[in-house]
Structures are given as structure tokens and as C-alpha cells.
Design a protein around this motif. Structure first.
Motif, PDB file in Angstrom:
ATOM      1  N   ILE A  77       0.911  -1.119  -0.109  1.00  0.00           N
ATOM      2  CA  ILE A  77       0.004  -0.002  -0.077  1.00  0.00           C
ATOM      3  C   ILE A  77       0.766   1.316   0.073  1.00  0.00           C
ATOM      4  CG2 ILE A  77      -1.703   1.393   1.230  1.00  0.00           C
ATOM      5  CD1 ILE A  77      -2.564  -1.350   2.411  1.00  0.00           C
ATOM      6  N   GLN A  78       0.636   2.099  -0.722  1.00  0.00           N
ATOM      7  CA  GLN A  78       1.457   3.477  -0.887  1.00  0.00           C
ATOM      8  C   GLN A  78       0.202   4.682  -0.774  1.00  0.00           C
ATOM      9  OE1 GLN A  78       3.748   3.857  -4.448  1.00  0.00           O
ATOM     10  NE2 GLN A  78       4.730   2.196  -3.922  1.00  0.00           N
ATOM     11  N   ARG A  79       0.809   5.916  -0.806  1.00  0.00           N
ATOM     12  CA  ARG A  79      -0.055   7.041  -0.476  1.00  0.00           C
ATOM     13  C   ARG A  79       0.020   7.879  -1.665  1.00  0.00           C
ATOM     14  NH1 ARG A  79      -2.269   7.802   4.808  1.00  0.00           N
ATOM     15  NH2 ARG A  79      -1.249   6.190   6.396  1.00  0.00           N
ATOM     16  N   ASN A  80      -0.963   8.487  -2.186  1.00  0.00           N
ATOM     17  CA  ASN A  80      -0.995   9.266  -3.175  1.00  0.00           C
ATOM     18  C   ASN A  80      -0.505  10.586  -2.889  1.00  0.00           C
ATOM     19  OD1 ASN A  80      -3.133  10.658  -2.282  1.00  0.00           O
ATOM     20  ND2 ASN A  80      -4.654   9.720  -4.102  1.00  0.00           N
ATOM     21  N   ASP A  81      -0.567  11.840  -3.941  1.00  0.00           N
ATOM     22  CA  ASP A  81      -0.165  12.949  -3.251  1.00  0.00           C
ATOM     23  C   ASP A  81      -1.295  13.729  -2.542  1.00  0.00           C
ATOM     24  OD1 ASP A  81       1.828  12.972  -5.148  1.00  0.00           O
ATOM     25  OD2 ASP A  81       0.941  13.927  -6.911  1.00  0.00           O
ATOM     26  N   TRP A  83      -2.195  12.097  -0.100  1.00  0.00           N
ATOM     27  CA  TRP A  83      -1.930  11.266   1.329  1.00  0.00           C
ATOM     28  C   TRP A  83      -2.938  10.106   1.509  1.00  0.00           C
ATOM     29  CZ3 TRP A  83       2.628  11.051   2.868  1.00  0.00           C
ATOM     30  CH2 TRP A  83       2.824  10.469   4.130  1.00  0.00           C
ATOM     31  N   LYS A  84      -3.866   9.830   0.445  1.00  0.00           N
ATOM     32  CA  LYS A  84      -4.783   8.738   0.508  1.00  0.00           C
ATOM     33  C   LYS A  84      -4.087   7.238   0.233  1.00  0.00           C
ATOM     34  CE  LYS A  84      -9.186   7.079  -1.380  1.00  0.00           C
ATOM     35  NZ  LYS A  84     -10.428   7.651  -2.257  1.00  0.00           N
ATOM     36  N   PRO A  85      -4.194   6.501   1.046  1.00  0.00           N
ATOM     37  CA  PRO A  85      -3.546   5.141   0.902  1.00  0.00           C
ATOM     38  C   PRO A  85      -4.370   4.427  -0.210  1.00  0.00           C
ATOM     39  CG  PRO A  85      -4.285   5.425   3.097  1.00  0.00           C
ATOM     40  CD  PRO A  85      -4.811   6.359   2.444  1.00  0.00           C
ATOM     41  N   TYR A  86      -3.558   3.734  -1.262  1.00  0.00           N
ATOM     42  CA  TYR A  86      -4.130   2.906  -2.104  1.00  0.00           C
ATOM     43  C   TYR A  86      -3.199   1.717  -2.310  1.00  0.00           C
ATOM     44  CZ  TYR A  86      -0.330   4.602  -5.358  1.00  0.00           C
ATOM     45  OH  TYR A  86       0.769   5.036  -5.826  1.00  0.00           O
ATOM     46  N   LEU A  87      -3.914   0.533  -3.067  1.00  0.00           N
ATOM     47  CA  LEU A  87      -3.410  -0.707  -3.137  1.00  0.00           C
ATOM     48  C   LEU A  87      -2.365  -0.738  -4.401  1.00  0.00           C
ATOM     49  CD1 LEU A  87      -3.296  -3.761  -2.288  1.00  0.00           C
ATOM     50  CD2 LEU A  87      -5.053  -4.157  -3.873  1.00  0.00           C
ATOM     51  N   VAL A  88      -1.306  -0.975  -4.228  1.00  0.00           N
ATOM     52  CA  VAL A  88      -0.343  -0.996  -5.277  1.00  0.00           C
ATOM     53  C   VAL A  88       0.029  -2.554  -5.886  1.00  0.00           C
ATOM     54  CG1 VAL A  88       2.072  -0.731  -6.010  1.00  0.00           C
ATOM     55  CG2 VAL A  88       0.869   0.904  -4.420  1.00  0.00           C
ATOM     56  N   SER A  89      -0.039  -3.310  -4.845  1.00  0.00           N
ATOM     57  CA  SER A  89       0.256  -4.860  -5.290  1.00  0.00           C
ATOM     58  C   SER A  89      -0.380  -5.741  -4.176  1.00  0.00           C
ATOM     59  CB  SER A  89       1.769  -4.923  -5.451  1.00  0.00           C
ATOM     60  OG  SER A  89       2.076  -6.405  -5.596  1.00  0.00           O
ATOM     61  N   PRO A  90      -1.057  -6.603  -4.839  1.00  0.00           N
ATOM     62  CA  PRO A  90      -1.344  -7.106  -6.031  1.00  0.00           C
ATOM     63  C   PRO A  90      -2.131  -6.175  -6.886  1.00  0.00           C
ATOM     64  CG  PRO A  90      -1.540  -9.023  -4.353  1.00  0.00           C
ATOM     65  CD  PRO A  90      -1.407  -7.624  -3.672  1.00  0.00           C
ATOM     66  N   ALA A  91      -2.049  -6.020  -8.098  1.00  0.00           N
ATOM     67  CA  ALA A  91      -2.906  -5.148  -8.838  1.00  0.00           C
ATOM     68  C   ALA A  91      -4.267  -5.797  -9.215  1.00  0.00           C
ATOM     69  CB  ALA A  91      -2.165  -4.798 -10.180  1.00  0.00           C
ATOM     70  N   VAL A  92      -5.467  -5.410  -8.426  1.00  0.00           N
ATOM     71  CA  VAL A  92      -6.609  -5.592  -8.603  1.00  0.00           C
ATOM     72  C   VAL A  92      -7.484  -4.470  -9.114  1.00  0.00           C
ATOM     73  CG1 VAL A  92      -8.558  -7.015  -7.428  1.00  0.00           C
ATOM     74  CG2 VAL A  92      -6.158  -7.377  -6.533  1.00  0.00           C
ATOM     75  N   PRO A  93      -8.144  -4.571 -10.151  1.00  0.00           N
ATOM     76  CA  PRO A  93      -8.843  -3.554 -10.630  1.00  0.00           C
ATOM     77  C   PRO A  93     -10.065  -3.092  -9.767  1.00  0.00           C
ATOM     78  CG  PRO A  93      -8.489  -4.896 -12.610  1.00  0.00           C
ATOM     79  CD  PRO A  93      -7.775  -5.532 -11.364  1.00  0.00           C
ATOM     80  N   ASN A  94     -10.077  -1.780  -9.449  1.00  0.00           N
ATOM     81  CA  ASN A  94     -11.222  -1.312  -8.704  1.00  0.00           C
ATOM     82  C   ASN A  94     -11.429  -1.654  -7.237  1.00  0.00           C
ATOM     83  OD1 ASN A  94     -12.411   0.163 -10.946  1.00  0.00           O
ATOM     84  ND2 ASN A  94     -13.364  -1.554 -11.725  1.00  0.00           N
ATOM     85  N   LEU A  95     -10.433  -2.448  -6.688  1.00  0.00           N
ATOM     86  CA  LEU A  95     -10.475  -2.697  -5.552  1.00  0.00           C
ATOM     87  C   LEU A  95      -9.824  -1.583  -4.478  1.00  0.00           C
ATOM     88  CD1 LEU A  95     -11.089  -4.810  -3.094  1.00  0.00           C
ATOM     89  CD2 LEU A  95      -8.683  -5.618  -3.483  1.00  0.00           C
ATOM     90  N   LEU A  96     -10.967  -1.015  -3.675  1.00  0.00           N
ATOM     91  CA  LEU A  96     -10.556  -0.027  -2.932  1.00  0.00           C
ATOM     92  C   LEU A  96     -10.924  -0.103  -1.467  1.00  0.00           C
ATOM     93  CD1 LEU A  96     -12.518   2.837  -5.253  1.00  0.00           C
ATOM     94  CD2 LEU A  96     -10.116   2.222  -5.533  1.00  0.00           C
ATOM     95  N   ARG A 205     -10.367  13.852  -2.246  1.00  0.00           N
ATOM     96  CA  ARG A 205     -10.022  15.491  -1.943  1.00  0.00           C
ATOM     97  C   ARG A 205      -9.983  15.539  -0.300  1.00  0.00           C
ATOM     98  NH1 ARG A 205     -11.148  19.384  -5.597  1.00  0.00           N
ATOM     99  NH2 ARG A 205     -10.366  20.637  -3.994  1.00  0.00           N
ATOM    100  N   GLY A 206      -9.252  16.529  -0.152  1.00  0.00           N
ATOM    101  CA  GLY A 206      -9.293  16.977   1.345  1.00  0.00           C
ATOM    102  C   GLY A 206     -10.261  18.045   1.684  1.00  0.00           C
ATOM    103  N   LEU A 207     -10.167  18.485   3.015  1.00  0.00           N
ATOM    104  CA  LEU A 207     -11.116  19.548   3.291  1.00  0.00           C
ATOM    105  C   LEU A 207     -11.016  20.959   2.770  1.00  0.00           C
ATOM    106  CD1 LEU A 207     -11.453  18.819   7.095  1.00  0.00           C
ATOM    107  CD2 LEU A 207     -13.258  18.620   5.377  1.00  0.00           C
TER     108      LEU A 207
END
Length: 304
Positions: A77-81, A83-96, A205-207
Motif C-alpha cells: 500500500i502506498q499514499r498518493n499526493d 496522502w490517501k492510501p491505495y493498493l499497489v500490489s497485487p494489482a486488482v482493478p477497482n479494489l478500493l 479530496r481533502g477539506l
């Protein structure tokens, strides 16, 4: 359909014993180095636990959607710009997945979706002040129509003042000393706050987003039940005046103080502007399934 399955979990961090807290904190070592550093910077143990439990629940939820035998270390799991975490690996489409924590609770929502967000709030008011003064800190958060809902669809002087002076140094107002009309306004305020957060978290998005462009509506005269067994679905969302019926919105309570809101757009819908069918609860009838520390610890050890 498996693609429609959503996981909704909740865990009360304030229910953990001292021994359980220490056992939980030991699992910090299972996270990436940057996340370990962030958690260890918390001054208060409860804040570290909230953050840590959220990450543990997220990884366990992801593993539940992956093939049997997938191990803890295989989930990245990584964070985007934002700061929201998201799944990197394994790559599973639309798994949020999305996590929220406030007060006693840490909550998680996970599944296959286009958009997915969750927020838990705690019904409280900081500092010894008038309710109107407290509300005045949030002029750019709610629309006029949302303020009407919060205030009970009427102009009132009920929000003036607390029932009595609070002890010096009090940080949170004891709701028991407030008139019932004020308590209900605080409940409606935090219900709307949770709904706003669930949507902006879903869209990433943030506040800093213009929250008055986002409007939630509850039918006039409709009372949201504080019963944890009740799930409210009679909520509509408009963004810049355009209704978003494809967004599945729910509002419920984990207990008498903690409202929880979800926002979900299915991975395959009829398209923008098309209404979505309601979601079902968990197999045991619960909306958000309360997890215990024993369950969490056992689940983690099985996938290490």
C-alpha cells in the motif's frame, strides 16, 4: 455477486486493555518503515492505536479479496499526493478501501467500486461556549439548506448558551448539561459532517475542497435514528446543483455518540446520473461488523 461485496468493519480502540494495546502496538513492525515512523511519532497512545488499527484492518480486508494463501508481505500500500492510501500490489482493478477514526472507533470500508469513502464522527462540542459560537467556526462547510436541517428547519434561539458553567479547563462540553434541542442540533451537525467527509474522501479530496458545492439533503421532518441497527438511506447528494443518484449514501450509528456515513459508487453502474440499487448488510445482519482484538490478532497471525 462477489463484485458487489463490501466489507464494513469497526473496532473500538478504547475497549482494548493495556495488555491488548501493547500487543497491538507490537504489530507496528509489520508496516513499511515510513508508516512505522509516522505511528511512533504520536504523543498519545490512543492516537497511535487509531492509526495503526486502521492500517491493520485495511490490509486484512484486502487479503480477504485475494486468493487463499496470499500472505501479509505480498500486500503493498502506498499514499498518493493527497496522502490517501491505495493498493499497489497485487494489482486488482477497482479494489478500493477507506479508513476513518474518531473518538472510540476505527472503521473500514472496502470492496470493488468506482468510488468509496467512509467517515465516523463523534457528537461533541469543544470548549465552553455558546452553540451558535461553535457553529460560527464552520460557515463555509455547509450550505444554507444543510444549516436548515442542522438547526431543525426553523430559526431558533435554542443554540444560545450552555445550561451551566463548565469547570475551568474543560475541553469538551458534557452533552448531559445541554438542552435536548441543542443535543439534537449537534447530532445533525455531525451527521452532515460525516456525509461531507465520506464523499470528499471517496473522490480523493481533502477539506480544502469547496464544501458548499456539495449538498446533502434529508427529507424535512425526517429523524435519523440513533439505533445502531438502523441504516438511513433517504439521503440525496447534489454537486454544483446536479443530483448524483448513482452515489449510494448511508448514515447510521455505531453507538449513541458516533454517526458513520458511507459513499459508494459501484464498479459497474448504468452510468452517471443513474440510480443505484441499495446495498445489503453483512451476512449476520450487522451493517458495520464490530471486530474484537482477539479476532484481529488471530487473523493477522494466520497470514504472516
Amino acid at each position: 455477486m462477489a463484485q458487489d461485496r463490501l466489507i464494513r468493519w469497526a473496532l473500538s480502540v478504547t475497549s482494548l486493555t493495556q495488555e491488548q494495546q501493547q500487543a497491538c502496538l507490537a504489530f507496528t513492525a509489520l508496516l513499511p518503515p515510513a508508516e512505522q515512523t509516522r505511528i511512533r511519532k504520536f504523543v498519545h497512545t490512543v492516537d497511535a492505536l487509531r492509526s495503526l488499527v486502521g492500517q491493520l484492518l485495511a490490509r486484512l480486508a484486502i487479503l480477504s479479496f485475494l486468493p487463499a494463501g496470499t500472505r501479509w508481505a505480498e500486500v503493498e500500500i502506498q499514499r498518493n499526493d493527497e496522502w490517501k492510501p491505495y493498493l499497489v500490489s497485487p494489482a486488482v482493478p477497482n479494489l478500493l478501501f477507506n479508513v476513518s477514526h474518531q473518538g472510540d472507533w476505527v472503521v473500514l470500508l472496502a470492496g470493488h467500486a468506482q468510488l468509496l469513502g467512509v467517515d465516523v464522527a463523534r457528537t461533541e462540542m469543544t470548549a465552553a461556549q455558546k452553540l451558535s459560537s461553535y457553529f460560527s467556526y464552520f460557515p463555509h462547510v455547509f450550505t444554507d439548506r444543510e444549516w436548515e436541517y442542522i438547526r431543525g428547519y426553523r430559526k431558533t434561539d435554542d443554540e444560545e448558551g450552555c445550561a451551566e458553567e463548565l469547570p475551568t479547563g474543560a475541553f469538551h462540553v458534557d452533552l448531559a448539561i445541554l438542552p435536548e434541542s441543542q443535543v439534537q442540533q449537534l447530532h445533525r451537525f455531525h451527521q452532515m459532517w460525516a456525509l461531507k467527509e465520506s464523499y470528499i474522501k471517496a473522490i480523493g479530496r481533502g477539506l480544502d475542497a469547496n464544501l458548499r458545492h456539495i449538498e446533502f439533503s434529508v427529507p424535512e421532518g425526517h429523524v435519523i435514528s440513533l439505533d445502531p441497527g438502523h441504516v438511513e438511506r433517504e439521503i440525496t447528494l447534489s454537486v454544483d446543483g446536479e443530483e448524483k443518484p448513482e452515489c449510494l449514501l448511508t448514515l447510521s450509528y455505531l453507538d449513541a455518540l458516533h454517526p458513520i456515513a458511507t459513499c459508494h459508487v459501484r464498479a459497474a453502474t448504468a452510468g452517471p446520473g443513474q440510480p443505484a440499487a441499495p446495498l445489503a448488510g453483512d451476512e449476520d445482519g450487522q451493517w458495520f461488523k464490530e471486530r474484537t482484538w482477539a479476532e484481529l490478532e488471530s487473523s493477522i497471525r494466520k497470514v504472516q
